[in-house]
Design an enzyme around this catalytic site. Structure first.
Site, PDB file in Angstrom:
ATOM      1  N   TYR A  33       0.842  -1.193   0.000  1.00  0.00           N
ATOM      2  CA  TYR A  33       0.000   0.000   0.000  1.00  0.00           C
ATOM      3  C   TYR A  33       0.874   1.239   0.000  1.00  0.00           C
ATOM      4  O   TYR A  33       2.091   1.162   0.228  1.00  0.00           O
ATOM      5  CB  TYR A  33      -0.962  -0.001   1.197  1.00  0.00           C
ATOM      6  N   ARG A  52       8.489   4.519  -4.098  1.00  0.00           N
ATOM      7  CA  ARG A  52       8.486   3.474  -3.056  1.00  0.00           C
ATOM      8  C   ARG A  52       7.455   2.394  -3.386  1.00  0.00           C
ATOM      9  O   ARG A  52       7.699   1.205  -3.169  1.00  0.00           O
ATOM     10  CB  ARG A  52       8.211   4.079  -1.683  1.00  0.00           C
ATOM     11  N   ARG A 100      -7.144 -20.476  -2.890  1.00  0.00           N
ATOM     12  CA  ARG A 100      -6.175 -20.326  -1.806  1.00  0.00           C
ATOM     13  C   ARG A 100      -5.055 -21.358  -1.883  1.00  0.00           C
ATOM     14  O   ARG A 100      -5.283 -22.556  -1.766  1.00  0.00           O
ATOM     15  CB  ARG A 100      -6.877 -20.421  -0.447  1.00  0.00           C
ATOM     16  N   HIS A 102      -0.608 -21.071  -0.934  1.00  0.00           N
ATOM     17  CA  HIS A 102       0.420 -20.111  -0.535  1.00  0.00           C
ATOM     18  C   HIS A 102       1.266 -19.630  -1.719  1.00  0.00           C
ATOM     19  O   HIS A 102       1.600 -18.457  -1.823  1.00  0.00           O
ATOM     20  CB  HIS A 102       1.344 -20.718   0.521  1.00  0.00           C
ATOM     21  N   LYS A 149       6.525  -1.708   2.004  1.00  0.00           N
ATOM     22  CA  LYS A 149       5.295  -1.194   2.616  1.00  0.00           C
ATOM     23  C   LYS A 149       4.171  -2.211   2.385  1.00  0.00           C
ATOM     24  O   LYS A 149       3.272  -2.021   1.559  1.00  0.00           O
ATOM     25  CB  LYS A 149       4.949   0.193   2.057  1.00  0.00           C
ATOM     26  N   GLU A 182      11.459   2.713  14.718  1.00  0.00           N
ATOM     27  CA  GLU A 182      10.526   3.704  14.154  1.00  0.00           C
ATOM     28  C   GLU A 182       9.189   3.532  14.848  1.00  0.00           C
ATOM     29  O   GLU A 182       9.028   2.670  15.717  1.00  0.00           O
ATOM     30  CB  GLU A 182      10.381   3.500  12.638  1.00  0.00           C
ATOM     31  N   LEU A 207      10.920   1.402   7.558  1.00  0.00           N
ATOM     32  CA  LEU A 207      10.371   1.917   6.308  1.00  0.00           C
ATOM     33  C   LEU A 207      11.091   3.219   5.969  1.00  0.00           C
ATOM     34  O   LEU A 207      11.306   4.054   6.853  1.00  0.00           O
ATOM     35  CB  LEU A 207       8.863   2.183   6.447  1.00  0.00           C
TER      36      LEU A 207
HETATM   37  C1  LIG Z   1       6.069   1.825   9.785  1.00  0.00           C
HETATM   38  C2  LIG Z   1       6.078   3.177   9.171  1.00  0.00           C
HETATM   39  N1  LIG Z   1       7.173   3.940   9.269  1.00  0.00           N
HETATM   40  C3  LIG Z   1       7.233   5.170   8.738  1.00  0.00           C
HETATM   41  C4  LIG Z   1       6.141   5.715   8.082  1.00  0.00           C
HETATM   42  C5  LIG Z   1       6.240   7.092   7.506  1.00  0.00           C
HETATM   43  O1  LIG Z   1       6.333   7.010   6.116  1.00  0.00           O
HETATM   44  P1  LIG Z   1       5.849   8.191   5.161  1.00  0.00           P
HETATM   45  O2  LIG Z   1       6.578   9.401   5.606  1.00  0.00           O
HETATM   46  O3  LIG Z   1       6.271   7.740   3.824  1.00  0.00           O
HETATM   47  O4  LIG Z   1       4.374   8.301   5.323  1.00  0.00           O
HETATM   48  C6  LIG Z   1       4.974   4.963   7.940  1.00  0.00           C
HETATM   49  C7  LIG Z   1       3.820   5.521   7.245  1.00  0.00           C
HETATM   50  O5  LIG Z   1       2.759   4.970   7.167  1.00  0.00           O
HETATM   51  C8  LIG Z   1       4.939   3.656   8.486  1.00  0.00           C
HETATM   52  O6  LIG Z   1       3.839   2.891   8.376  1.00  0.00           O
END
Ligand SMILES: Cc1ncc(COP(=O)(O)O)c(C=O)c1O
Length: 287
Positions: A33, A52, A100, A102, A149, A182, A207
């Site tokens: 996403y 990304r 379904r 895997h 993501k 984070e 991320l």
């Molecule tokens: C785990 C995580 N880290 C960092 C971020 C921040 O990313 P961005 O600045 O691209 O929204 C997000 C955003 O949803 C996230 O889910």
């Protein structure tokens, strides 16, 4: 006003927007996403989020369902149909619908594409940023590919719920070495006791936030130094200031961690300035 969602080529009333029970996103969290902030009806940090997204799809070997220009039309049209001037656009792409199993479905199975948008109350967000917000810390329990993501967000969901229950806006994951990785949906930053702006480096399992990236470039342009270096919870507690970044919060000052105040417990001048600079840049460059 009734909400509209985009589902696999069609705009449909939000209440009737649905995917198949054998969608691999639903059954295996087999999808990715992206989230764009909408500022003044335009997409913030648009290119960074597209890049990304393309990388996430490549890493999971999901064939992009459409090119960037078409996706851009979908995102903008979803925002427009929902009359979103200030808010968020959410895009999800999964490996599609298949019996379904895997292992991947047969080649040529079309990915499922869903897009939604909703408005945010920026005045309320600004007021919250003025007050500052709280975070808690939780042990890092996620997989080793947090750079993708992926829609597989169960540890983030549990962490965020724990934060919510504690009256905090965010949970910071802390790894085995005691270092903050984070937030559950944001990147974590401090201004340490020496006055250095610090955030975790992207070699770590985090991320690569697009808001983070834009903020780094704004800071470079302004001649502001930053160290991409991990920090412990103790260092964060001793810091002068702290904040988080992400498409949802943009830049939100943090004034307490696990119920203990950061610095003097008030929003500091650096976070305040960086929030203003980031938002100016994001509005100026929005697509
Ligand atoms: C785990 C995580 N880290 C960092 C971020 C921040 O990313 P961005 O600045 O691209 O929204 C997000 C955003 O949803 C996230 O889910």
């Amino acid at each position: 006003m009734s909400r509209i969602a985009y589902v696999n080529g069609r705009f449909v009333p939000h209440g009737q927007a649905a995917v198949h029970v054998e969608d691999r996103g639903y059954q295996f969290a087999d999808g990715v996403y992206e989230v764009w902030a909408v500022l003044g009806g335009r997409l913030a940090d648009a290119a960074g989020h597209f890049e990304r997204l393309e990388r996430s799809l490549t890493e999971l070997l999901i064939v992009p369902p459409m090119g960037r220009p078409s996706l851009e039309v979908v995102l903008k049209e979803t925002a427009r149909r929902n009359r979103v001037r200030e808010g968020l656009v959410y895009l999800q792409i999964t490996r599609g619908v298949a019996p379904r199993d895997h292992a991947f479905p047969r080649p040529g199975t079309p990915p499922s594409v869903v897009c939604t948008a909703h408005s945010l109350d920026r005045a309320a967000s600004d007021a919250r940023a003025e007050r500052g917000a709280a975070v808690i810390t939780v042990p890092e329990t996620r997989w080793s590919r947090c750079d993708i993501k992926s829609v597989a967000l169960l540890p983030n969901v549990l962490a965020k719920q724990q934060a919510r229950a504690a009256g905090a806006v965010e949970a910071w994951f802390v790894d085995d070495l005691g270092l903050v990785t984070e937030g559950a949906s944001s990147n974590a930053w401090i201004i340490d006791k020496q006055g250095r702006v610090r955030t975790r480096d992207t070699q770590a399992n985090i991320l690569r936030g697009i808001t983070r990236k834009t903020l780094l470039s704004v800071m470079a342009r302004e001649g502001l130094k930053v160290e991409e270096r991990p920090f412990t919870v103790e260092e964060a507690l001793e810091a002068r200031e702290a904040f988080i970044t992400g498409a949802g919060t943009l830049l939100l000052p943090i004034v307490s961690i696990n119920g203990k105040q950061v610095g003097d417990g008030a929003v500091g001048p650096v976070a305040k300035r960086l929030r203003r600079l980031y938002i100016e840049e994001a509005r100026r460059t929005a697509l």
